[in-house]
Enzyme design. Structure first.
Site, PDB file in Angstrom:
ATOM      1  N   CYS A 262      13.869   5.675  -1.731  1.00 32.17           N
ATOM      2  CA  CYS A 262      12.448   5.843  -2.040  1.00 32.17           C
ATOM      3  C   CYS A 262      11.732   6.105  -0.720  1.00 32.17           C
ATOM      4  CB  CYS A 262      11.881   4.625  -2.767  1.00 32.17           C
ATOM      5  SG  CYS A 262      11.832   3.115  -1.772  1.00 32.17           S
TER       6      CYS A 262
ATOM      7  N   CYS B 154       0.822  -1.213   0.000  1.00 35.19           N
ATOM      8  CA  CYS B 154       0.000   0.000   0.000  1.00 35.19           C
ATOM      9  C   CYS B 154       0.851   1.257   0.000  1.00 35.19           C
ATOM     10  CB  CYS B 154      -0.947  -0.014   1.191  1.00 35.19           C
ATOM     11  SG  CYS B 154      -2.229  -1.281   1.068  1.00 35.19           S
TER      12      CYS B 154
END
Length: 395
Positions: free
Chosen positions: A353, A202
């Site tokens: 990231c 998610c």
């Protein structure tokens, strides 16, 4: 319907009594067929473990506490991040930076002070799962990674505890009940995990904020039916929810006679689930043995020394607009292949990231393309923020 192993509740000589405040609080249950006073006492006697105090654990815990489940255990070692608040309703803005278990405790006791909370500030691992799972009657799987899902499943099968499963991604959700006496387990549905990097989580792919509330409420409903011995549970069925079309459909799941957990029973102990899934677990968000990692603190030290490397941020522009390391270069993962010609092959490349998954994927792409000195930042920007090492280098 398969009933749970009430190793704790049924061993008592009598169900716990209900006080005057409880009789008033649960009055809508007491008049309900299939619940009544005895059912409410069963709820009070029950012990439910919720693995994860996030998107799925939030609605599940809230509704189980409101329903009067006597003891709720919570397993989580994370802290509240502002990005959690879009869907994790156990926590609020003032809780950002607090351990999730602390904000969950405050919220749940406000919902129902009669509930006993048992907080386990740890990640569920092969070392502690048998002890934790064994202490409860019903297990709620509110996790978001395959490692822990297989771990929860196997512990539940070995200990004969029902596993109320839920998962969400983008606009789709699933729910089922695994590891009942005659029903299938999670391994019957998914015999092997997907290859590392094939399925986004998610954090990487996103999720509609209301969807975990929908699936978590279904999980709470299934847990209540298991405790009350009433209705028909999702054991043997997988409920699939498409929030975009608002369609619900279910498919039958049967026990696989060759399943090593619940079929042949050749799985007799918990295994190394990081190795089984080919990726690292939630506590470290590591990239895997094939990718070199560097911690945020080590990265800052190397930058301060003037070491020769380039930092590549592979998040999307809207993510980097929120917080970005000033000396990084933004190259979204989807554009990395086209940008490789602009990268200096003589320099070391460090990739970052949000959580470490995309940077690990990017590092592998770079290695495949012939870049020999590549590293991924462990835990990504989430760990960067938690380690408080980037306050003077982000904007």
């Amino acid at each position: 319907m398969d009933a749970p192993d009430h190793g704790h509740a049924d061993a008592r000589t009598a169900l716990p009594p209900l006080g005057a405040d409880e009789l008033n609080r649960y009055s809508r249950h007491l008049t309900l067929p299939g619940v009544g006073r005895e059912g409410q006492q069963r709820l009070k006697a029950a012990r439910v473990l919720i693995v994860g105090a996030g998107g799925l654990g939030s609605p599940t815990a809230l509704y189980l506490a409101a329903a009067g489940v006597g003891t709720i255990g919570l397993v989580d070692q994370d802290v509240v991040d502002v990005t959690n608040l879009q869907r994790q309703l156990l926590h609020g803005t003032r809780d950002v930076g607090r351990p999730k278990l602390e904000s969950a405790r405050d919220r749940l006791l406000d919902v129902n002070p009669h509930v006993q909370l048992e907080l386990h500030p740890t990640w569920l691992t092969s070392a502690n799962a048998m002890e934790l799972v064994g202490a409860y009657d019903v297990i709620i799987d509110g996790t978001d990674n395959f490692n822990t899902r297989y771990l929860v499943n196997d512990a539940c099968v070995l200990l004969a505890k029902p596993n109320v499963h839920g998962s969400v991604f983008q606009f789709d959700g699933q729910a089922s009940v695994f590891a009942t006496e005659h029903g299938p387990c999670y391994r019957c549905l998914y015999p092997v995990p997907p290859p590392p990097g094939m399925v986004q989580n998610c954090a990487e792919g996103g999720v509609l904020g209301v969807l975990p509330g929908l699936i978590g409420t279904i999980q709470a409903t299934e847990a209540l039916k298991l405790i009350l011995h009433t209705g028909e549970t999702l054991a043997g069925r997988l409920l699939m929810v498409d929030a975009l079309s608002m369609q619900f459909r279910s498919v039958s799941i049967t026990r696989d006679p060759q399943c090593p957990a619940c079929g042949t029973r050749t799985l007799t102990h918990l295994v190394d689930y990081d190795a089984f899934c080919g990726a690292a677990g939630p506590a470290t968000a590591t990239a895997g043995e094939d990718v070199t990692e560097i911690t945020p603190a080590a990265l800052v030290r190397r930058h301060a020394r003037g070491d020769d490397f380039d930092l590549i941020d592979v998040r999307e522009p809207h993510e980097a607009a929120h917080d970005r390391i000033a000396w990084s270069r933004l190259i979204p993962l989807g554009t990395l292949a086209g940008a490789m010609s602009s990268l200096d092959r003589s320099r070391e490349l460090v990739v970052i990231c949000r959580s470490g998954k995309r940077s690990a994927d990017a590092a592998r792409q770079l290695q495949t393309a012939g870049f020999t000195r590549v590293a991924s930042v462990a835990g990504g920007m989430l760990r960067w923020s938690h380690d408080a090492v980037g306050d003077d280098t982000t904007f």
